[in-house]
Motif scaffolding. Sequence first.
Motif, PDB file in Angstrom:
ATOM      1  N   GLY A 167       0.814  -1.208   0.000  1.00 44.10           N
ATOM      2  CA  GLY A 167       0.000   0.000   0.000  1.00 44.10           C
ATOM      3  C   GLY A 167       0.849   1.260   0.000  1.00 44.10           C
ATOM      4  N   LEU A 168       1.921   1.269   0.789  1.00 38.63           N
ATOM      5  CA  LEU A 168       2.816   2.428   0.813  1.00 38.63           C
ATOM      6  C   LEU A 168       3.510   2.619  -0.530  1.00 38.63           C
ATOM      7  N   LEU A 169       3.932   1.522  -1.160  1.00 37.94           N
ATOM      8  CA  LEU A 169       4.564   1.632  -2.476  1.00 37.94           C
ATOM      9  C   LEU A 169       3.597   2.198  -3.508  1.00 37.94           C
ATOM     10  N   ARG A 170       2.343   1.742  -3.485  1.00 37.24           N
ATOM     11  CA  ARG A 170       1.350   2.261  -4.423  1.00 37.24           C
ATOM     12  C   ARG A 170       1.064   3.739  -4.160  1.00 37.24           C
ATOM     13  N   PHE A 171       1.088   4.142  -2.881  1.00 41.98           N
ATOM     14  CA  PHE A 171       0.803   5.534  -2.542  1.00 41.98           C
ATOM     15  C   PHE A 171       1.922   6.467  -3.006  1.00 41.98           C
ATOM     16  N   PHE A 172       3.188   6.080  -2.752  1.00 45.32           N
ATOM     17  CA  PHE A 172       4.305   6.962  -3.060  1.00 45.32           C
ATOM     18  C   PHE A 172       4.822   6.802  -4.488  1.00 45.32           C
ATOM     19  N   ASN A 173       4.461   5.729  -5.171  1.00 47.54           N
ATOM     20  CA  ASN A 173       4.904   5.513  -6.541  1.00 47.54           C
ATOM     21  C   ASN A 173       3.696   5.102  -7.377  1.00 47.54           C
ATOM     22  N   PRO A 174       2.773   6.044  -7.643  1.00 48.63           N
ATOM     23  CA  PRO A 174       1.556   5.670  -8.357  1.00 48.63           C
ATOM     24  C   PRO A 174       1.844   5.337  -9.818  1.00 48.63           C
ATOM     25  N   SER A 175       0.986   4.554 -10.379  1.00 48.65           N
ATOM     26  CA  SER A 175       1.090   4.203 -11.785  1.00 48.65           C
ATOM     27  C   SER A 175       0.741   5.425 -12.632  1.00 48.65           C
ATOM     28  N   PRO A 176       1.440   5.626 -13.759  1.00 47.00           N
ATOM     29  CA  PRO A 176       1.107   6.763 -14.621  1.00 47.00           C
ATOM     30  C   PRO A 176      -0.134   6.504 -15.480  1.00 47.00           C
ATOM     31  N   GLU A 177      -0.722   5.327 -15.365  1.00 42.71           N
ATOM     32  CA  GLU A 177      -1.904   4.995 -16.143  1.00 42.71           C
ATOM     33  C   GLU A 177      -3.119   5.756 -15.625  1.00 42.71           C
ATOM     34  N   PRO A 178      -3.946   6.279 -16.528  1.00 44.19           N
ATOM     35  CA  PRO A 178      -5.178   6.944 -16.075  1.00 44.19           C
ATOM     36  C   PRO A 178      -6.137   5.932 -15.469  1.00 44.19           C
ATOM     37  N   LEU A 179      -6.969   6.412 -14.561  1.00 42.29           N
ATOM     38  CA  LEU A 179      -7.902   5.551 -13.852  1.00 42.29           C
ATOM     39  C   LEU A 179      -9.320   6.026 -14.126  1.00 42.29           C
ATOM     40  N   VAL A 180     -10.210   5.084 -14.447  1.00 40.96           N
ATOM     41  CA  VAL A 180     -11.616   5.407 -14.684  1.00 40.96           C
ATOM     42  C   VAL A 180     -12.448   4.537 -13.751  1.00 40.96           C
ATOM     43  N   LYS A 181     -13.300   5.176 -12.948  1.00 40.77           N
ATOM     44  CA  LYS A 181     -14.173   4.461 -12.020  1.00 40.77           C
ATOM     45  C   LYS A 181     -15.622   4.771 -12.346  1.00 40.77           C
ATOM     46  N   GLU A 182     -16.450   3.749 -12.249  1.00 40.93           N
ATOM     47  CA  GLU A 182     -17.883   3.951 -12.434  1.00 40.93           C
ATOM     48  C   GLU A 182     -18.475   4.433 -11.117  1.00 40.93           C
ATOM     49  N   LEU A 183     -19.218   5.514 -11.172  1.00 49.63           N
ATOM     50  CA  LEU A 183     -19.824   6.108  -9.984  1.00 49.63           C
ATOM     51  C   LEU A 183     -21.337   6.053 -10.107  1.00 49.63           C
ATOM     52  N   ARG A 184     -22.027   5.921  -8.984  1.00 49.60           N
ATOM     53  CA  ARG A 184     -23.488   5.959  -8.966  1.00 49.60           C
ATOM     54  C   ARG A 184     -23.930   6.926  -7.886  1.00 49.60           C
ATOM     55  N   ASP A 185     -24.915   7.744  -8.210  1.00 49.04           N
ATOM     56  CA  ASP A 185     -25.459   8.630  -7.193  1.00 49.04           C
ATOM     57  C   ASP A 185     -26.603   7.919  -6.472  1.00 49.04           C
ATOM     58  N   ARG A 186     -27.241   8.595  -5.552  1.00 52.29           N
ATOM     59  CA  ARG A 186     -28.270   7.955  -4.728  1.00 52.29           C
ATOM     60  C   ARG A 186     -29.522   7.588  -5.520  1.00 52.29           C
ATOM     61  N   HIS A 187     -29.666   8.140  -6.727  1.00 53.14           N
ATOM     62  CA  HIS A 187     -30.815   7.816  -7.571  1.00 53.14           C
ATOM     63  C   HIS A 187     -30.492   6.703  -8.563  1.00 53.14           C
ATOM     64  N   GLY A 188     -29.266   6.208  -8.553  1.00 47.87           N
ATOM     65  CA  GLY A 188     -28.860   5.135  -9.447  1.00 47.87           C
ATOM     66  C   GLY A 188     -28.299   5.603 -10.767  1.00 47.87           C
ATOM     67  N   ASN A 189     -28.144   6.897 -10.949  1.00 51.30           N
ATOM     68  CA  ASN A 189     -27.578   7.420 -12.194  1.00 51.30           C
ATOM     69  C   ASN A 189     -26.086   7.119 -12.250  1.00 51.30           C
ATOM     70  N   ILE A 190     -25.626   6.700 -13.409  1.00 55.29           N
ATOM     71  CA  ILE A 190     -24.227   6.304 -13.583  1.00 55.29           C
ATOM     72  C   ILE A 190     -23.444   7.460 -14.193  1.00 55.29           C
ATOM     73  N   SER A 191     -22.257   7.702 -13.642  1.00 55.26           N
ATOM     74  CA  SER A 191     -21.299   8.634 -14.222  1.00 55.26           C
ATOM     75  C   SER A 191     -19.921   7.990 -14.072  1.00 55.26           C
ATOM     76  N   PHE A 192     -18.925   8.608 -14.651  1.00 55.14           N
ATOM     77  CA  PHE A 192     -17.585   8.038 -14.626  1.00 55.14           C
ATOM     78  C   PHE A 192     -16.609   9.071 -14.100  1.00 55.14           C
ATOM     79  N   GLY A 193     -15.813   8.669 -13.105  1.00 52.15           N
ATOM     80  CA  GLY A 193     -14.769   9.513 -12.566  1.00 52.15           C
ATOM     81  C   GLY A 193     -13.457   9.150 -13.222  1.00 52.15           C
ATOM     82  N   CYS A 194     -12.827  10.098 -13.865  1.00 55.19           N
ATOM     83  CA  CYS A 194     -11.578   9.875 -14.589  1.00 55.19           C
ATOM     84  C   CYS A 194     -10.457  10.603 -13.849  1.00 55.19           C
TER      85      CYS A 194
END
Length: 112
Positions: free
Chosen positions: A55-82
Motif C-alpha cells: 500500500g505504501l509503495l502504491r501511494f508513493f509511486n503511483p502508476s502513470p496509467e489513467p484511472l476510470v471508475k464507475e460512480l453511482r449517485d443515490r438515484h442510481g444514475n451512472i457517471s464516470f470519474g476519470c
Amino acid sequence: MKFRRTSSHSNAIAFDRYPTNGITADTHQAVGQQDSTSFWKRLLKTLSPTKVWNGLLRFFNPSPEPLVKELRDRHGNISFGCYDPISREWTIVMTEDEARVWIEWLVQMPDR
C-alpha cells in the motif's frame, strides 16, 4: 441503564438507575477492555506487513496509467470519474463514450 414506559403517561419514559440483568459496572468495564483488545488483535491480523508495504509503495509511486471508475449517485444514475495521476486531476463525465474520449485526449497530450 434500562428504559421503560411509565403506566400513568403513555409517552413518558422513565429509566431504572441500576441494571436488572445482574451485570455490574465492573463487568461492563471488563467487557469493554476485552472488546478493545480483540479489536487490536483483529486489526493486526488483517494488516500484514506485506499489505502495508504494498500500500505504501502504491501511494508513493503511483502508476502513470489513467484511472476510470464507475460512480453511482443515490438515484442510481451512472457517471464516470476519470483520474490523471500525473496532473492529479479528477474529471467527471456522464457517459462511457465521454470517458473514452477523455482517455484518448489524455494519451495524445504532448507532455505525457
